[in-house]
Design a protein around this motif. Structure first.
Motif, short mmCIF file in Angstrom:
data_model
loop_
_atom_site.label_atom_id
_atom_site.label_comp_id
_atom_site.label_asym_id
_atom_site.label_seq_id
_atom_site.Cartn_x
_atom_site.Cartn_y
_atom_site.Cartn_z
N MET A 141 0.83 -1.19 0.00
CA MET A 141 0.00 0.00 0.00
C MET A 141 0.87 1.25 0.00
O MET A 141 1.85 1.32 0.73
N TYR A 142 0.48 2.20 -0.86
CA TYR A 142 1.15 3.50 -0.89
C TYR A 142 0.20 4.56 -0.37
O TYR A 142 -0.94 4.67 -0.84
N GLU A 143 0.64 5.34 0.63
CA GLU A 143 -0.16 6.45 1.14
C GLU A 143 0.40 7.75 0.59
O GLU A 143 1.59 8.02 0.71
N PHE A 144 -0.47 8.56 0.00
CA PHE A 144 -0.01 9.78 -0.65
C PHE A 144 0.61 10.76 0.33
O PHE A 144 1.60 11.42 0.03
N LYS A 145 0.02 10.89 1.51
CA LYS A 145 0.50 11.92 2.44
C LYS A 145 1.88 11.57 3.01
O LYS A 145 2.69 12.46 3.25
N SER A 146 2.15 10.29 3.21
CA SER A 146 3.48 9.90 3.71
C SER A 146 4.46 9.62 2.58
O SER A 146 5.65 9.49 2.82
N GLU A 147 3.92 9.52 1.35
CA GLU A 147 4.73 9.22 0.16
C GLU A 147 5.60 8.00 0.37
O GLU A 147 6.79 7.98 0.04
N SER A 148 5.00 6.95 0.90
CA SER A 148 5.78 5.74 1.18
C SER A 148 4.91 4.49 1.00
O SER A 148 3.68 4.55 1.12
N TRP A 149 5.58 3.38 0.69
CA TRP A 149 4.94 2.07 0.56
C TRP A 149 5.12 1.29 1.85
O TRP A 149 6.12 1.44 2.55
N ARG A 150 4.15 0.43 2.14
CA ARG A 150 4.28 -0.53 3.24
C ARG A 150 3.66 -1.85 2.82
O ARG A 150 2.69 -1.88 2.04
N TRP A 189 -2.27 17.43 -3.08
CA TRP A 189 -2.86 16.82 -1.89
C TRP A 189 -2.32 15.41 -1.69
O TRP A 189 -2.48 14.83 -0.63
N CYS A 190 -1.67 14.89 -2.73
CA CYS A 190 -1.10 13.55 -2.64
C CYS A 190 0.31 13.62 -2.06
O CYS A 190 1.16 12.82 -2.36
N SER A 191 0.59 14.61 -1.27
CA SER A 191 1.93 14.77 -0.70
C SER A 191 1.82 15.10 0.78
O SER A 191 0.82 15.60 1.23
#
Length: 399
Positions: free
Chosen positions: A197-206, A397-399
């Motif tokens: 999963m990639y979250e736009f606000k954290s700009e990271s995958w987990r 907003w994706c950042s």
């Protein structure tokens, strides 16, 4: 010149109106026009660019459009299916060099999640699937954002976009293995996550420990509805609708599919339910079309399909599949009609063939409206067009 005069007249008229009435007027103004009106005054600029309440209320009232990418003419084509008025604009510069052609897209809130072929990477040309890149693109704002992979992506991976129902503007991307993802990474010796999963606000995958039974239909690129993703999937017992819930971050089987026909496509209807369009596609018989619909996906009860209507008149086009052409985009109307923007073959007077892009409006009585919108050389898109809702949501907003 005309647009500047219109903006000037609105500046004179609207300040004298109550702010609530001004907002109601702007809600009914197309997103493309609001972009031009940002410079009217500071209050309007802030409302149109930063006010999330206004932006989402405007999105919820915006009508559907069709969008298609024409790599032959390097243009983005957007059509209003009601008026059949079409606008063309250049493809973003990042896509124009031919190194990152768009393979497929998934729509969510006016944002397009684009899967692009990475032509720079020649190392993988010998295998059946190649490396790919992900881009978030808002066609109205004409802005894009590249999504850096955790390791790398394959063209045959599956992707989805959605959001947590408690925080709509925190968009997320789901990626999980497809059937040809470098042959399932040869037993995952690379250590690349099967699901992440990639979250736009954290700009990271987990990495996610999310599993499901069955296999996703290779032809189903998925549809985003009310923040969740849906695909057609199969297992020994038959076909079913697979859902990924972005709030719970889990897969779930929500209902069985109707009896299988030759070809089928999954879509969104009325913003809160699924549609399923099926067609036999037999040359020697009428290409009968079936349209199925679920109840509201937000209903507390079980989700199920019921037949909405069918069309079995002569001379129906093969909407879903052509051997040499991209699969059409389609939308189901509220008046039991099908709107589709698709490719077809047309023979010229000199006996040569060319590609004709045609819009169809079909109801239970057959073809109600048919208009050829463009002739061009054959393009290689997986899907000819997509249903799309213009929005003011910025990719920042994706950042």
């Amino acid at each position: 010149m005309a647009s500047s005069k219109r903006a000037s007249s609105m500046r004179l008229l609207l300040p004298s109106l109550p702010s609530e009435l001004i907002e109601e007027i702007l809600y009914r103004t197309p997103a493309e026009s609001l972009i031009r009106f940002k410079s009217t005054c500071k209050k309007w600029y802030d409302l149109i660019t930063n006010n999330k309440r206004f932006i989402y209320n405007h999105l919820n009232q915006s009508p559907e459009r069709f969008i298609r990418i024409d790599h032959t003419t390097q243009s983005v084509q957007i059509m209003d299916p009601v008026t059949i008025i079409q606008s063309d604009s250049p493809i973003p510069n990042e896509f124009q060099d031919g190194l990152y052609p768009i393979l497929s897209m998934v729509h969510c809130d006016g944002l397009m999640l684009c899967l692009c072929r990475n032509k720079r990477n020649s190392y993988f040309r010998c295998v059946r699937t190649t490396c790919a890149d992900l881009v978030i693109w808002n066609p109205v704002m004409r802005k894009i954002k590249w999504i850096e992979p955790s390791v790398y992506h394959w063209e045959s991976d599956y992707f989805g976009i959605g959001y947590n129902n408690t925080c709509r503007d925190n968009y997320k991307i789901l990626r999980f293995w497809g059937p040809l993802s470098n042959f399932q990474e040869s037993g995952n010796k690379s250590g690349r996550p099967e699901c992440e999963m990639y979250e736009f606000k954290s700009e990271s995958w987990r990495t996610l420990d999310a599993k499901f039974d069955g296999e996703v239909d290779n032809d189903c690129k998925g549809v985003s509805v009310e923040g969740n993703m849906y695909w057609i999937a199969t297992k020994e017992e038959g076909s079913f609708i697979l859902c990924f819930d972005f709030s719970m971050e889990t897969f779930k089987n929500i209902c069985v599919c109707p009896p299988y026909r030759k070809t089928r496509r999954l879509g969104c209807f009325n913003g809160d339910r699924l549609s399923l369009l099926q067609q036999d596609d037999k040359e020697e018989t009428i290409n009968e079309i079936e349209v199925w619909m679920t109840n509201k996906l937000s209903d507390d009860g079980a989700v199920s399909f019921t037949k909405y209507f069918n069309v079995n008149t002569p001379d129906l086009p093969a909407l879903l599949y052509h051997t040499d052409f991209a699969r059409p985009g389609y939308s189901i109307g509220k008046y039991r009609n099908i709107m589709s923007w698709c490719e077809g073959k047309v023979k010229n007077k000199d006996d040569t063939w060319c590609t004709c892009i045609t819009f169809y409006d079909i109801d239970e009585g057959g073809i109600r409206k048919q208009r050829e919108t463009r002739f061009n050389g054959h393009d290689w898109m997986f899907i000819c067009s997509y249903v799309y809702v213009p929005s003011l949501i910025p990719v920042v907003w994706c950042s």
